[in-house]
Design a protein around this motif. Structure first.
Motif, PDB file in Angstrom:
ATOM      1  N   TYR A  78     139.506  15.397 -39.201  1.00  0.00           N
ATOM      2  CA  TYR A  78     138.697  16.449 -39.894  1.00  0.00           C
ATOM      3  C   TYR A  78     140.218  17.538 -40.449  1.00  0.00           C
ATOM      4  CZ  TYR A  78     134.278  15.264 -38.288  1.00  0.00           C
ATOM      5  OH  TYR A  78     133.129  14.372 -38.045  1.00  0.00           O
TER       6      TYR A  78
ATOM      7  N   GLU B 290     127.882  27.110 -40.781  1.00  0.00           N
ATOM      8  CA  GLU B 290     126.327  26.860 -40.964  1.00  0.00           C
ATOM      9  C   GLU B 290     125.630  26.401 -39.634  1.00  0.00           C
ATOM     10  OE1 GLU B 290     125.678  24.662 -44.612  1.00  0.00           O
ATOM     11  OE2 GLU B 290     126.369  26.497 -45.737  1.00  0.00           O
TER      12      GLU B 290
ATOM     13  N   GLU C 238     126.218  23.390 -38.358  1.00  0.00           N
ATOM     14  CA  GLU C 238     125.887  21.972 -38.536  1.00  0.00           C
ATOM     15  C   GLU C 238     126.755  20.877 -37.694  1.00  0.00           C
ATOM     16  OE1 GLU C 238     125.537  20.855 -42.582  1.00  0.00           O
ATOM     17  OE2 GLU C 238     123.831  22.392 -42.933  1.00  0.00           O
ATOM     18  N   MET C 239     127.924  21.714 -37.405  1.00  0.00           N
ATOM     19  CA  MET C 239     128.785  21.179 -36.496  1.00  0.00           C
ATOM     20  C   MET C 239     129.764  22.156 -35.705  1.00  0.00           C
ATOM     21  SD  MET C 239     132.475  19.538 -38.204  1.00  0.00           S
ATOM     22  CE  MET C 239     131.959  17.867 -38.552  1.00  0.00           C
TER      23      MET C 239
ATOM     24  N   ARG D 284     132.643  24.794 -43.422  1.00  0.00           N
ATOM     25  CA  ARG D 284     131.291  25.170 -43.999  1.00  0.00           C
ATOM     26  C   ARG D 284     130.296  24.854 -43.029  1.00  0.00           C
ATOM     27  NH1 ARG D 284     128.093  24.597 -49.630  1.00  0.00           N
ATOM     28  NH2 ARG D 284     127.853  22.410 -48.761  1.00  0.00           N
ATOM     29  N   GLN D 285     130.455  23.563 -42.668  1.00  0.00           N
ATOM     30  CA  GLN D 285     129.361  23.066 -41.630  1.00  0.00           C
ATOM     31  C   GLN D 285     129.488  23.730 -40.327  1.00  0.00           C
ATOM     32  OE1 GLN D 285     130.544  18.567 -41.907  1.00  0.00           O
ATOM     33  NE2 GLN D 285     128.334  18.389 -42.088  1.00  0.00           N
TER      34      GLN D 285
ATOM     35  N   VAL E 233     133.635  20.783 -44.105  1.00  0.00           N
ATOM     36  CA  VAL E 233     133.869  20.534 -42.585  1.00  0.00           C
ATOM     37  C   VAL E 233     133.761  22.135 -42.215  1.00  0.00           C
ATOM     38  CG1 VAL E 233     135.069  20.412 -40.482  1.00  0.00           C
ATOM     39  CG2 VAL E 233     134.888  18.250 -42.291  1.00  0.00           C
TER      40      VAL E 233
END
Length: 174
Positions: free
Chosen positions: A104, A91, A93-94, A87-88, A85
């Motif tokens: 989470y 990046e 993505e979240m 890492r998202q 999570v």
């Protein structure tokens, strides 16, 4: 390595800002690789030499091995999920706000130390080592999780309107 996230420059930052700063750090990159390496090492052991170790134990030892391997797997999957999570967020993505959701966050590690039968066989050394490493990793991640979200209750859902209402309630004390 210290797990302190709040630095003089971000001591008053919001949890979302702290999360964004953390996932962009070298510390997170190292921690992510350390965690994923431990997951891979554990999977390789449990799918390979661990099977032989388990078969070599007496009945009570084999049952203890099975219980310990389930605890180990559960702990590492929770840690890996948390790292993924983050890492998202890193990046894009979240959002960091989404990562603050209760689902989470890391729960307390309620999994107890291994209990091997008294007067029985001891845990295989590699299993005991992996279990100890997983407990240490999990404790570090839990401290980081608590530090990142300090001062703000976890959000129960990822709902823009709900989050805004929570901020309004906090601001007006209602």
């Amino acid at each position: 390595m210290t797990d302190t996230i709040v630095t003089p420059g971000n001591a008053t930052a919001t949890p979302a800002t702290r999360v964004a700063d953390f996932v962009a750090s070298e510390m997170f990159a190292k921690l992510f690789h350390e965690g994923m390496d431990l997951v891979e090492r554990t999977a390789a052991y449990l799918d390979g030499p661990g099977r032989d170790d388990s078969r070599a134990l007496d009945r009570a030892g084999a049952l203890a091995y099975a219980a310990e391997s389930m605890k180990l797997t559960t702990r590492l999957m929770q840690a890996a999920s948390w790292l993924l999570v983050q890492r998202q967020v890193a990046e894009g993505e979240m959002s960091a706000d989404e990562a603050m959701g209760e689902r989470y966050r890391l729960p307390p590690d309620s999994i107890e130390d291994p209990h091997w039968p008294e007067n029985g066989e001891t845990a295989p050394a590699e299993l005991a080592d992996l279990a100890a490493l997983s407990r240490t990793l999990y404790a570090r991640l839990k401290r980081i999780d608590e530090n990142l979200f300090a001062g703000e209750p976890p959000q129960a859902s990822v709902n823009g309107v709900g989050a805004q209402m929570d901020r309004l309630r906090s601001a007006f004390g209602n």
